[in-house]
Design a protein around this motif. Structure first.
Motif, PDB file in Angstrom:
ATOM      1  N   GLU A  67       0.851  -1.184   0.000  1.00 46.59           N
ATOM      2  CA  GLU A  67       0.000   0.000   0.000  1.00 46.59           C
ATOM      3  C   GLU A  67       0.891   1.240   0.000  1.00 46.59           C
ATOM      4  OE1 GLU A  67      -3.355   1.972   2.885  1.00 46.59           O
ATOM      5  OE2 GLU A  67      -2.787  -0.093   3.230  1.00 46.59           O
ATOM      6  N   GLU A  68       0.498   2.243  -0.769  1.00 45.04           N
ATOM      7  CA  GLU A  68       1.236   3.512  -0.719  1.00 45.04           C
ATOM      8  C   GLU A  68       0.481   4.467   0.181  1.00 45.04           C
ATOM      9  OE1 GLU A  68       2.622   5.671  -4.097  1.00 45.04           O
ATOM     10  OE2 GLU A  68       3.551   3.884  -4.958  1.00 45.04           O
ATOM     11  N   LEU A  69       1.216   5.158   1.006  1.00 44.99           N
ATOM     12  CA  LEU A  69       0.568   6.118   1.901  1.00 44.99           C
ATOM     13  C   LEU A  69       1.124   7.513   1.609  1.00 44.99           C
ATOM     14  CD1 LEU A  69      -1.256   6.517   4.485  1.00 44.99           C
ATOM     15  CD2 LEU A  69       0.842   6.265   5.803  1.00 44.99           C
ATOM     16  N   GLU A  70       0.254   8.417   1.286  1.00 48.37           N
ATOM     17  CA  GLU A  70       0.697   9.793   1.050  1.00 48.37           C
ATOM     18  C   GLU A  70       0.752  10.522   2.384  1.00 48.37           C
ATOM     19  OE1 GLU A  70       1.875  11.115  -1.608  1.00 48.37           O
ATOM     20  OE2 GLU A  70       1.486   9.292  -2.781  1.00 48.37           O
ATOM     21  N   VAL A  71       1.890  11.072   2.681  1.00 52.32           N
ATOM     22  CA  VAL A  71       2.018  11.876   3.901  1.00 52.32           C
ATOM     23  C   VAL A  71       2.439  13.269   3.476  1.00 52.32           C
ATOM     24  CG1 VAL A  71       3.228  12.155   6.102  1.00 52.32           C
ATOM     25  CG2 VAL A  71       2.679   9.864   5.289  1.00 52.32           C
ATOM     26  N   GLU A  72       1.626  14.234   3.800  1.00 51.73           N
ATOM     27  CA  GLU A  72       1.962  15.603   3.402  1.00 51.73           C
ATOM     28  C   GLU A  72       2.972  16.185   4.392  1.00 51.73           C
ATOM     29  OE1 GLU A  72      -0.579  19.473   2.515  1.00 51.73           O
ATOM     30  OE2 GLU A  72      -1.516  17.575   1.871  1.00 51.73           O
ATOM     31  N   LEU A  73       4.124  16.575   3.873  1.00 50.43           N
ATOM     32  CA  LEU A  73       5.162  17.134   4.743  1.00 50.43           C
ATOM     33  C   LEU A  73       5.330  18.610   4.349  1.00 50.43           C
ATOM     34  CD1 LEU A  73       7.683  14.167   4.485  1.00 50.43           C
ATOM     35  CD2 LEU A  73       6.279  14.719   6.457  1.00 50.43           C
ATOM     36  N   ALA A  74       4.668  19.467   5.068  1.00 49.99           N
ATOM     37  CA  ALA A  74       4.722  20.901   4.735  1.00 49.99           C
ATOM     38  C   ALA A  74       6.148  21.412   4.914  1.00 49.99           C
ATOM     39  CB  ALA A  74       3.768  21.659   5.641  1.00 49.99           C
ATOM     40  N   ALA A  75       6.630  22.168   3.919  1.00 50.28           N
ATOM     41  CA  ALA A  75       8.024  22.632   3.945  1.00 50.28           C
ATOM     42  C   ALA A  75       8.346  23.375   5.245  1.00 50.28           C
ATOM     43  CB  ALA A  75       8.297  23.512   2.730  1.00 50.28           C
ATOM     44  N   ASP A  76       7.386  24.167   5.738  1.00 47.58           N
ATOM     45  CA  ASP A  76       7.690  24.951   6.944  1.00 47.58           C
ATOM     46  C   ASP A  76       7.669  24.109   8.227  1.00 47.58           C
ATOM     47  OD1 ASP A  76       5.026  24.548   7.153  1.00 47.58           O
ATOM     48  OD2 ASP A  76       4.443  26.657   7.338  1.00 47.58           O
ATOM     49  N   SER A  77       7.303  22.809   8.091  1.00 52.61           N
ATOM     50  CA  SER A  77       7.351  21.949   9.284  1.00 52.61           C
ATOM     51  C   SER A  77       8.672  21.185   9.363  1.00 52.61           C
ATOM     52  CB  SER A  77       6.183  20.962   9.266  1.00 52.61           C
ATOM     53  OG  SER A  77       6.381  20.001   8.239  1.00 52.61           O
TER      54      SER A  77
END
Ligand code: FAD
Length: 323
Positions: free
Chosen positions: A174-184
C-alpha cells in the motif's frame, strides 16, 4: 493471542539494513500469527518491498515522499506517526541505530506509547513479550515486560538473527501519502559526504578489528586495515585512539561511541576500560592482543595473545591470506 506488529525499516543508501530484517524476525515472533506490517520511507521504498516480504512482512506500507530519502527528525517523525496511527499496532520494532534512537522516543512520547530501547532479545513467555536489554553500561541485563498498551522497541543490531528468506512470500503493498509541509521541516539534507574508508558498516559488521592507544599513531592503524581487508572486517577504535588523533571519532566503540555485537572482535592495544567494554563485551568471540598480561581486556577475552600488536597482527594477516 495474535498481535498486530509494525516494523519501521531502516534504510541506508537505498538498501535495507540488516537490522530491518532482524526487526522482521522479532516481529514475526511477537505477532503470534498476527499481521506483520513493514513501513518503508523514501522514493526508493517500492524497490524494497520484495525483500521485506521475503523476510517476514505480510503487508508493506510505502511512504514514497522524496523528502524522506535522507533521514531528518521532523520528516521521519511525521511519517512514522502517521503510519502508527494508520496501522494501530500492538507492537512496533525499529533498529537501535542513529535513526531509530532519534525518532522512536519522539513518536513514543507524542503518542503516549511505552518504549523499551536497545533490546538484545525478545521472547514470548506465557503469552507475554519479554524484552532483554543491557543496564549499567552492559555489566548486567534486565528483562522487561509491559502490563498493557502499545509497545515500541528498538533492537540492537546483530543480536536477533533474520529469518531465512522465503521467496514464495509476497506482501500486500500500500502507498501512503504523507503531506510534509516545507515549513514543518526545520532541517534539509543537501548532501551526504561519506569518508572513503567507510567500507563495512561498523555497527552491523560480522568482524571488527579495533585499535587502541597501543597503535601509537595514525599509521599504526595500517596493519589493522590490512587484516580487516583480508577478513572483510570493519575497523573500530577505543576512545584513547580517537582522543590521541590516530583516527576519526566515527570509529569509536564504547559507552560514548558505537555499540557493536560482531561474531568476532579483535582488540589490538586496548586496555579494556569499562567504558570500552560497554560497546563490545557482547561480541560473540573476543580476541585481545596486548603487551601487558595484566590488561583488563583479557578478563572479557575468549582468546588472549600477550605480545606486540605490530608483530602479531601482520602474522595473523599472513595466515588468513593462506586460508
Ligand atoms: P590505554 O588505556 O592507554 O591502553 C593502551 C593499551 O595498549 C595498554 O593496555 C597497553 O598495554 C597496550 N599496548 C601498548 N603498546 C602495545 C603494543 N605495541 N602491542 C600491544 N599492546 C600494546 N573509551 C572507549 O574506548 N570508548 C568509549 O565510548 C569511552 N567513553 C568514555 C566515557 C567517559 C565518560 C569516560 C570518562 C571515559 C570514556 N572512555 C571511553 C575512555 C576510557 O576510560 C579509556 O580511557 C579508554 O578506553 C582507553 O583507551 P585505550 O585502551 O586505547 O588506551
Amino acid at each position: 493471542m495474535s498481535k498486530n506488529v509494525l516494523v519501521l525499516a531502516d534504510v541506508r543508501d537505498g538498501e535495507l539494513r540488516n537490522v530491518a530484517l532482524e526487526c522482521l524476525a522479532a516481529g514475526t515472533k511477537a505477532a503470534e500469527g498476527g499481521v506483520v506490517t513493514a513501513a518503508v520511507f523514501g522514493s526508493q521504498g517500492k524497490q524494497l518491498v520484495e525483500k521485506l516480504s521475503h523476510f517476514g512482512a505480510d503487508q508493506v506500507i510505502v511512504v514514497p515522499n522524496p523528502q524522506l530519502d535522507q533521514y531528518t527528525t521532523d520528516a521521519y517523525f511525521q511519517a512514522f506517526k502517521k503510519v502508527v496511527e494508520k496501522v494501530n499496532p500492538d507492537i512496533i520494532f525499529t533498529g537501535h541505530t542513529a535513526f531509530g534512537r532519534d525518532v522512536s522516543p519522539r513518536v513514543a512520547a507524542r503518542l503516549d506509547i511505552g518504549m523499551v530501547s536497545d533490546c538484545t532479545d525478545v521472547e514470548l513467555a506465557d503469552g507475554r513479550l519479554i524484552f532483554t536489554r543491557p543496564i549499567y553500561a552492559g555489566k548486567a541485563f534486565v528483562k522487561k515486560a509491559f502490563k498493557e498498551g502499545t509497545i515500541l522497541a528498538t533492537l540492537r543490531p546483530n543480536n536477533i538473527p533474520a529469518l531465512e528468506a522465503d521467496t514464495s512470500r509476497s506482501a500486500v503493498v500500500e502507498e501512503l501519502e504523507v503531506e510534509l509541509a516545507a515549513d514543518s521541516l526545520r532541517t534539509l539534507v543537501k548532501d551526504v559526504v561519506r569518508k572513503a574508508s567507510d567500507g563495512v558498516d561498523l555497527s552491523e559488521a560480522r568482524i571488527v578489528i579495533s585499535g587502541g592507544r597501543g597503535v601509537k599513531s595514525e599509521e599504526g592503524f595500517q596493519p589493522l586495515q590490512e587484516l580487516a581487508e583480508v577478513l572483510g572486517a570493519a575497523v573500530g577504535a577505543s576512545r584513547g585512539a580517537c582522543d590521541a588523533g590516530y583516527c576519526d571519532y566515527g570509529l569509536q566503540i564504547g559507552q560514548t561511541g558505537k555499540v557493536v555485537t560482531p561474531d568476532l572482535y579483535i582488540a589490538c592495544g586496548i586496555s579494556g576500560a569499562i567504558q570500552h567494554l560497554a560497546g563490545m563485551s557482547n561480541s560473540k568471540v573476543i580476541v585481545a592482543i596486548n603487551k601487558d598480561p595484566e590488561a583488563s581486556i583479557f578478563s572479557v577475552a575468549d582468546y588472549g595473545i600477550v605480545g606486540d600488536l605490530f608483530e602479531v597482527v601482520p602474522l595473523l594477516t599472513e595466515e588468513f591470506k593462506k586460508a
